[in-house]
Enzyme design. Structure first.
Site, PDB file in Angstrom:
ATOM      1  N   GLU A 204      35.864  45.221  43.684  1.00  0.00           N
ATOM      2  CA  GLU A 204      35.710  45.454  42.214  1.00  0.00           C
ATOM      3  C   GLU A 204      35.703  46.928  41.716  1.00  0.00           C
ATOM      4  O   GLU A 204      35.990  47.311  40.688  1.00  0.00           O
ATOM      5  CB  GLU A 204      34.114  44.978  41.971  1.00  0.00           C
TER       6      GLU A 204
ATOM      7  N   HIS B   2      39.164  47.859  41.052  1.00  0.00           N
ATOM      8  CA  HIS B   2      39.708  47.226  39.987  1.00  0.00           C
ATOM      9  C   HIS B   2      39.840  48.291  38.861  1.00  0.00           C
ATOM     10  O   HIS B   2      40.344  48.350  37.650  1.00  0.00           O
ATOM     11  CB  HIS B   2      38.967  46.152  39.259  1.00  0.00           C
TER      12      HIS B   2
ATOM     13  N   ALA C   2      32.129  38.148  42.144  1.00  0.00           N
ATOM     14  CA  ALA C   2      31.906  39.560  41.174  1.00  0.00           C
ATOM     15  C   ALA C   2      32.771  39.735  40.351  1.00  0.00           C
ATOM     16  O   ALA C   2      33.768  39.136  40.410  1.00  0.00           O
ATOM     17  CB  ALA C   2      31.616  40.822  42.092  1.00  0.00           C
ATOM     18  N   MET C   3      32.354  40.695  39.426  1.00  0.00           N
ATOM     19  CA  MET C   3      33.269  41.060  38.247  1.00  0.00           C
ATOM     20  C   MET C   3      33.267  42.179  37.812  1.00  0.00           C
ATOM     21  O   MET C   3      32.264  43.096  37.797  1.00  0.00           O
ATOM     22  CB  MET C   3      32.627  40.313  36.845  1.00  0.00           C
TER      23      MET C   3
ATOM     24  N   GLU D   3      45.233  41.288  40.125  1.00  0.00           N
ATOM     25  CA  GLU D   3      44.261  40.624  41.581  1.00  0.00           C
ATOM     26  C   GLU D   3      44.975  40.562  42.953  1.00  0.00           C
ATOM     27  O   GLU D   3      44.385  41.176  43.895  1.00  0.00           O
ATOM     28  CB  GLU D   3      43.958  39.138  41.153  1.00  0.00           C
TER      29      GLU D   3
END
Length: 850
Positions: free
Chosen positions: A291, A294, A255-256, A313
């Site tokens: 995600e 983040h 995923a991003m 990360e």
């Protein structure tokens, strides 16, 4: 055309870009093979920069027009970007380019997946969309207009307008280009809503293709739990009016975290009891959390350059591990993390692909999205928290967010907030970021006159480019047990900072048994000459869940190594200890299931290699099979009880309680199948009402050489579900015996449903081939050749996936000279392939350079 000759980029050469970006306006006129992208960007000179060269990255772009302050210019264009003379004052850069998303099979930049436009810009994909300083330290607000005939048009930030055939989005938070995202397609929203701790309502949407609407509910609930947890534990509130997630089938990663528009591999977000296993649900919950987290640790505060990748990360992996521990079982999560680290990161850290958590150089940054950066990076955060304590950790994080919000930061910035909070000098601790390799901690003991002395020594073997290793700060959590199993000294964290240190424990009535490295307090290899009787004692009495599990794991490893090297019989200490654990109903079923696990065959190969013994994959496989059979026979009277105890008489829930029962039940079924030839597994398959039970039973049947009827029925039932079919492909290769593995994999590549251009399907077959240790390492080298054939074929289509799959060869130096020669021949064949990508060239060169 072959990629340009690889250029090595060094951390020490970092310089800031010569210009700051105040705003970015992008207009997309979508067309499958001729999308036009018009950019209007406000630049001004960077007063902190020395080099004022105006260079914009750009790859695979057709430049239509360029202008500065409204006047056309003719830049010097190369395959990597453009340069042009610009004013020594603020100016507006404009460019129009044409790109071809329909033929973008690399899945970087703007590409198409089943008729849907989507993007992947981390690490360097934005340069395939338009000309831009594509580096993480250049941050700006973005306004995006999308023109197209598709009903759903999405980008980062908040919606600012829409009409027939267009939509506009504004992201008010400055971000680097790698966080840009765009999605356009025939999509359906699964809606939700979240009220933040300050009372703001946030609109939530999980966008999917028609037909996937029934697989969204769990993902939405996981998102809400993540948002609440981040508020409760870290005080971090979401900062936009809308949060969108889109499920995409063709995606190189899991995923991003694009700001406000997360793009997910479908396998990492879509779930239902009928199509997903308990492990799928847990993975989805963790990735959604990762995600989302983040948003602060990666987006609001990003990394200055790609060498600092571990800053976002490592910290975010640590945070998602905390989340999973809170949502499920902390001991089980910790054990799983240690298993994964030892299976993936330890071989990386001790082989040709070894690199520090913060690398000093790279040629292709895509090759450094590694277990070292992510998982070892998270372990470093965990050690830091353990050393400074929970309260100081919380204070340091508050300072980090306050001091660096909106900035692109470094590891030095991160450590400085801890030094400022605690007054502690972290210069030695910083070696965890700069020094590669897995430290080994050896243990010696002394007992005299009521004083127990523990002497710890540390060393790290030389790795690529690093010969002389310096002592690191290693937190070693230790407890002491008395002869009756009672704890006589509670857990204490010892700080090993020198090459050799001694720690004395006084006032003891009898010689204790030490429990060392509790909770896996540091990512090290512990070298301690415990007897098997001592391991059995810890297995029976240790109050630390991790070390109790570790005692059983060490017993199993010792047993297997002696079976491999000395043809020994399975150790009764291990079998009796395991039986006692399985009989204990007070223990979490998931924990008991973990106790039944054995070291992986690759781990056993590494252990043999460490002892200067050349591993024989077939001998390892034979020993593992023999021990599993002996275990089944030893605990056979208990298996019916375990089967009945773990039945769930309630509607399916993927929570820790039900999942733990199914996990233990599945482990018991695997042992039962060794005794009854698959009778119980066939019954369970026929009665299964969820994917966990169905796949568990099918796995047992295939392992027993049965299940052809069930395998065909599974295909007939699920052939139209792409994610379930990935399971069908992978399971057959995973469960194949050593002699058949390569043939099974080869036959599956000829199956009509083998879409090798889809990363999930490719990994299902080729990843499973590489993971079947004895099958992949077949003496004739057929496994090596088959993988190399497909990597050569995939490289011009998808270099990123190809390069990552090359890591299957990284441990080649462990094996006998014949296998080494066979692997080297395949690596050379890949290396000599015409027009090999930069990604794969670097990986193969590093592996060959071992």
């Amino acid at each position: 055309m072959r990629d340009a000759a690889p250029t090595t980029i060094y951390l020490k050469d970092y310089t800031p870009f010569g210009y700051l970006v105040d705003s970015v306006h992008l207009t997309f006129d979508l067309a499958p093979h001729a999308t036009r992208v018009t950019s209007r960007i406000a630049f001004r000179p960077n007063p902190d920069a020395v080099d004022k060269t105006f260079f914009l990255h750009g790859e695979d772009l057709k430049l239509i027009r360029a202008a500065i302050d409204g006047s056309d210019v003719t830049p010097d264009v190369t395959t990597e970007g453009l340069t042009v003379t610009v004013p020594d004052a603020p100016f507006i850069w404009e460019a129009e380019v044409e790109i071809d998303p329909g033929n973008n099979t690399a899945l970087e930049g703007l590409y198409m997946s089943n008729g849907m436009y989507c993007t992947q810009c981390e690490a360097e994909g934005f340069r395939k969309i338009t000309y831009y300083p594509d580096r993480p330290d250049v941050m700006s607000t973005f306004t995006v207009r999308i023109n197209g005939d598709l009903p759903v048009l999405l980008s980062n930030g908040n919606p600012s307008g829409k009409g027939e055939g267009w939509a506009e989005w504004v992201d008010p938070w400055p971000k680097p280009a790698y966080l840009f995202a765009l999605v356009a397609g025939e999509l359906i929203a699964h809606p939700g809503q979240f009220t933040t701790m300050s009372g703001r309502d946030v609109e939530l949407n999980l966008w999917v293709r028609p037909g996937d609407e029934g697989k969204c509910a769990f993902g939405m609930e996981a998102l809400k739990k993540s948002m609440k947890w981040d508020e409760d534990v870290y005080g971090r509130e979401y900062d936009l009016d809308v949060f969108n997630i889109v499920a995409v089938d063709d995606f190189n990663m899991g995923a991003m975290e694009n700001k406000g528009l997360n793009i997910f591999n479908s396998s990492a977000v879509l779930a239902s009891p009928e199509t997903s296993t308990d492990m799928n649900f847990e993975r989805i919950e963790a990735i959604i959390a990762h995600e989302y987290f983040h948003n602060w640790t990666g987006n609001r505060i990003t990394c200055r350059d790609w060498f600092q990748l571990c800053l976002k990360e490592g910290l975010t992996v640590f945070r998602d591990a905390q989340f999973t521990s809170d949502m499920r079982s902390a001991p089980v999560k910790r054990i799983h993390d240690a298993i994964d680290l030892r299976a993936r990161q330890f071989p990386e850290d001790n082989g040709p692909l070894s690199h520090p958590v913060r690398p000093e150089s790279f040629q292709e940054i895509n090759n450094f999205y590694t277990s070292t950066v992510y998982e070892k990076g998270a372990e470093v955060i965990g050690m830091l928290k353990r050393l400074v304590g929970d309260e100081a950790y919380a204070q340091a994080l508050d300072l980090y967010f306050e001091r660096h919000d909106g900035q692109a930061c470094t590891i030095e910035d991160w450590l400085k907030v801890f030094e400022d909070t605690t007054g502690r000098d972290l210069s030695q601790f910083k070696r965890w970021y700069s020094q590669s390799g897995t430290p080994r901690v050896s243990v010696t003991e002394d007992w005299a006159d009521g004083t127990y002395t523990l002497t710890l020594s540390q060393r790290t073997e030389p790795t690529q480019g690093q010969e002389d290793k310096q002592p690191q700060v290693i937190p070693i959590a230790v407890g002491l047990l008395g002869p009756n199993g009672d704890e006589v000294h509670a857990t204490e964290v010892l700080e090993l900072t020198e090459t050799k240190q001694s720690f004395a424990f006084t006032g003891l009535a009898a010689r204790p048994v030490p429990s060392i490295l509790r909770d896996f307090s540091a990512p090290v290899i512990l070298e301690h000459d415990h007897t098997n009787a001592e391991r059995a004692f810890l297995l029976a009495h240790d109050s630390d869940p991790f070390n109790r599990w570790q005692a059983g794991r060490s017993l199993a490893e010792d047993t297997l190594l002696r079976m491999i090297t000395d043809d020994a019989a399975p150790d009764t200490n291990y079998l009796d200890g395991l039986l006692a654990v399985l009989r204990d109903p007070a223990l979490d079923p998931a924990y008991r299931a973990l106790m039944l696990g054995l070291p992986t065959q690759s781990e056993l190969a590494a252990a043999l290699h460490d002892n200067a013994i050349t591993p024989d994959p077939m001998a390892i496989w034979g020993a593992v099979e023999t021990l599993r059979q002996a275990t089944a026979q030893h605990v056979q009277d208990l298996l019916p009880r375990l089967h009945s105890e773990t039945l769930v008489d309630a509607p399916y829930r993927p929570d820790a309680a039900q999942s733990g029962k199914r996990s233990l039940g599945g482990a018991a079924l695997a042992l039962t199948t060794r005794l009854d030839g698959g009778l119980r597994a066939a019954e369970d398959y026929a009665q299964a009402d969820n994917m966990t039970l169905q796949l568990t039973a099918l796995s047992c049947l295939l392992r027993a050489g049965k299940g052809e009827t069930e395998l065909a029925a599974f295909y007939d039932q699920w052939q139209h579900d792409r994610l379930v079919m990935d399971k069908w492909f992978g399971l057959q290769v995973t469960m194949a015996g050593p002699e058949a593995t390569v043939d099974v994999a080869r036959n599956l590549t000829e199956h009509a449903d083998f879409n090798w251009k889809n990363p999930n399907r490719f990994r299902a077959v080729m990843g499973s081939l590489a993971g079947n240790h004895a099958g992949f390492h077949r003496p004739d080298g057929a496994g090596y050749a088959l993988l190399a054939d497909w990597l050569i074929r995939l490289d011009p289509v998808n270099p990123q996936t190809t390069a990552r799959m090359c890591s299957a060869f990284q441990t080649w130096r462990r094996y006998d000279t014949e296998r080494q020669a066979l692997i080297r021949a395949q690596l050379n064949r890949i290396a000599e392939t015409p027009d090999l990508s930069r990604d794969t060239t670097e990986m193969v060169s590093r592996i060959l350079g071992a």
